[in-house]
Design a protein around this motif. Sequence first.
Motif, short mmCIF file in Angstrom:
data_model
loop_
_atom_site.label_atom_id
_atom_site.label_comp_id
_atom_site.label_asym_id
_atom_site.label_seq_id
_atom_site.Cartn_x
_atom_site.Cartn_y
_atom_site.Cartn_z
N PRO A 247 0.82 -1.22 0.00
CA PRO A 247 0.00 0.00 0.00
C PRO A 247 0.85 1.26 0.00
CG PRO A 247 0.07 -0.95 2.20
CD PRO A 247 0.76 -1.93 1.28
N GLU A 248 0.28 2.33 -0.52
CA GLU A 248 0.90 3.64 -0.45
C GLU A 248 0.54 4.30 0.87
OE1 GLU A 248 -0.78 5.64 -3.77
OE2 GLU A 248 0.69 4.86 -5.19
N PHE A 249 1.42 5.18 1.37
CA PHE A 249 1.10 5.94 2.58
C PHE A 249 0.20 7.11 2.20
CE2 PHE A 249 5.30 4.39 4.48
CZ PHE A 249 4.68 3.31 5.07
N ASN A 250 -0.86 7.33 2.98
CA ASN A 250 -1.83 8.36 2.65
C ASN A 250 -2.02 9.40 3.76
OD1 ASN A 250 -3.25 7.62 -0.07
ND2 ASN A 250 -2.98 5.69 1.01
N ALA A 251 -1.33 9.24 4.87
CA ALA A 251 -1.44 10.24 5.94
C ALA A 251 -0.95 11.59 5.42
CB ALA A 251 -0.63 9.82 7.16
N ALA A 252 -1.67 12.65 5.78
CA ALA A 252 -1.30 14.00 5.33
C ALA A 252 0.03 14.42 5.96
CB ALA A 252 -2.40 14.99 5.69
N ALA A 253 0.78 15.23 5.24
CA ALA A 253 2.04 15.75 5.77
C ALA A 253 1.76 16.71 6.92
CB ALA A 253 2.80 16.47 4.66
N PRO A 254 2.66 16.79 7.91
CA PRO A 254 2.49 17.75 9.00
C PRO A 254 2.34 19.17 8.47
CG PRO A 254 4.25 16.21 9.52
CD PRO A 254 3.88 15.97 8.08
N LYS A 255 1.56 19.97 9.18
CA LYS A 255 1.28 21.34 8.73
C LYS A 255 1.35 22.30 9.92
CE LYS A 255 -2.37 24.25 6.74
NZ LYS A 255 -3.76 24.27 6.24
N LEU A 256 2.11 23.37 9.78
CA LEU A 256 2.16 24.39 10.82
C LEU A 256 0.92 25.25 10.74
CD1 LEU A 256 3.85 25.80 13.06
CD2 LEU A 256 4.72 27.32 11.26
N VAL A 257 0.19 25.34 11.86
CA VAL A 257 -1.04 26.13 11.92
C VAL A 257 -0.74 27.35 12.79
CG1 VAL A 257 -3.47 26.17 12.55
CG2 VAL A 257 -2.43 24.04 11.72
N VAL A 258 -0.63 28.52 12.15
CA VAL A 258 -0.26 29.75 12.86
C VAL A 258 -1.52 30.41 13.41
CG1 VAL A 258 0.83 32.00 12.68
CG2 VAL A 258 1.76 30.05 11.39
N ARG A 259 -1.55 30.58 14.73
CA ARG A 259 -2.68 31.25 15.38
C ARG A 259 -2.17 32.48 16.13
NH1 ARG A 259 -4.42 25.56 16.54
NH2 ARG A 259 -5.98 25.03 14.96
N GLU A 260 -2.40 32.56 17.44
CA GLU A 260 -2.15 33.83 18.13
C GLU A 260 -1.11 33.77 19.24
OE1 GLU A 260 -5.82 35.69 19.34
OE2 GLU A 260 -6.87 34.92 17.58
N THR A 261 -0.35 32.69 19.34
CA THR A 261 0.65 32.61 20.42
C THR A 261 2.06 32.91 19.92
OG1 THR A 261 0.87 30.23 20.07
CG2 THR A 261 -0.68 30.95 21.78
N THR A 262 2.18 33.37 18.68
CA THR A 262 3.51 33.72 18.16
C THR A 262 3.46 35.11 17.54
OG1 THR A 262 3.02 32.56 16.08
CG2 THR A 262 4.25 31.35 17.77
N ARG A 263 4.55 35.86 17.73
CA ARG A 263 4.69 37.19 17.16
C ARG A 263 6.18 37.58 17.21
NH1 ARG A 263 3.40 42.43 20.31
NH2 ARG A 263 5.37 42.88 19.25
N PRO A 264 6.59 38.62 16.49
CA PRO A 264 7.98 39.06 16.60
C PRO A 264 8.31 39.49 18.03
CG PRO A 264 6.96 40.01 14.65
CD PRO A 264 5.85 39.35 15.45
N PRO A 265 9.55 39.30 18.46
CA PRO A 265 9.93 39.67 19.84
C PRO A 265 9.98 41.17 20.02
CG PRO A 265 11.86 39.02 18.61
CD PRO A 265 10.70 38.76 17.70
N ARG A 266 9.76 41.58 21.27
CA ARG A 266 9.96 43.01 21.59
C ARG A 266 11.45 43.31 21.62
NH1 ARG A 266 5.98 44.06 26.79
NH2 ARG A 266 4.02 44.22 25.64
N ARG A 267 11.80 44.46 21.16
CA ARG A 267 13.21 44.88 21.19
C ARG A 267 13.39 45.98 22.22
NH1 ARG A 267 15.56 40.60 19.34
NH2 ARG A 267 15.07 40.09 17.15
N PRO A 268 14.52 46.00 22.99
CA PRO A 268 14.75 47.06 23.97
C PRO A 268 14.78 48.41 23.29
CG PRO A 268 16.33 45.25 24.24
CD PRO A 268 15.60 44.99 22.97
#
Length: 367
Positions: free
Chosen positions: A346-367
């Motif tokens: 059989p062939e593998f049919n599981a979907a590839a992993p996917k990054l789901v971007v929501r609201e817990t990531t953002r650019p860091p604050r700079r001093p």
Amino acid sequence: MALPPSLTPGDRLNIIIGVTGRATTGSRKNAGSASISDVAGSAGVSLMTVSRVINGHPRVSEETRRRVLAAIRKLNYRPIRAARDLSRGRSRSVTVMTSNTTLYGRAALLQGIEEAARYAGLHTDIGILESPRPSAVEAAIERSCDPASGGVIVIAFDLAGVRALRAIPAGIPVAAAVEINNVKDSRAYPTAALDDRAAAFAATQHLLDLGHRTVHHVSIPSSTNASARLQGWRAALREARARIPEVIAGGWTPQSGYEAGQRLAADRQVTAVLCGNDDLALGVIHALRQAGRAVPDSVSVVGFDDVPSAAFYAPPLTTVRLDFVGLGHDCFALLQHAADPDSIMPEFNAAAPKLVVRETTRPPRRP
């Protein structure tokens, strides 16, 4: 998904297993000569599609499935493995060996196995591995693995699962879901895995691309000495020539994440954290918030797995979506092939992993 009502119980038994064989009964002029190629030609599909229908793979359109089943009935095709299994006294069940049924990844994988087995007309039994101790593993196998069963699928995401996989008695068809699919050892059984390494690399790269100078990691327990998620995290940091912080070894639960989060919150240099699963991320976020470090304003956090509740965390969690249900489907197909090596791989049919971007990531604050 139920088989068409026009099929008799005998049709169900003979269609669901195997992909090789000849017709052995019926009134067709050339009874005894139909092959899987005949079925594929009559239905206008590939041999692989016929194999998927016969093995009960869920990812076949209903229209295609009906055409293949109609061709099977028309040609009176009977896979020979059904008769062979009956003569060997094999039961109509599949056993899944796992150490924990409450963790999301294992539960979703079990769902996928059960779906595929149910469509194929098989029952699913569960054997619990209570401990990685060799004596406990042997007792679980003796208790759960019947030599007359339809086969065993081992969820080998931890040491108990790996030891169970290597201890399954010869003669029992076996397949496994593993953490890393390229580990070299003496195993001679089919395995399937999701690409955790690539997924962790992408998650770490996302945080680096936002401008974080490095990414800390709270890890889950691993079945090997080189966790795939740990490998991907380190590889992304090395490629970016970023500092590689000390790994914080976590467990599976929010409590473990909370304890790790307390350590991270005390270090003002920490601005980004990759967690080994979403439960760890939940605990880390809670500890950071208690310490006055808001997510994502002060620290960005990424989880792993994309549990159904991740979109409803406060804030909604950026995480990696893994197709555990699809992995379960693949494991069942591999078990069917292990039980009948003459069938099409059989062939593998599981979907590839996917990054789901929501609201817990953002650019860091700079001093």
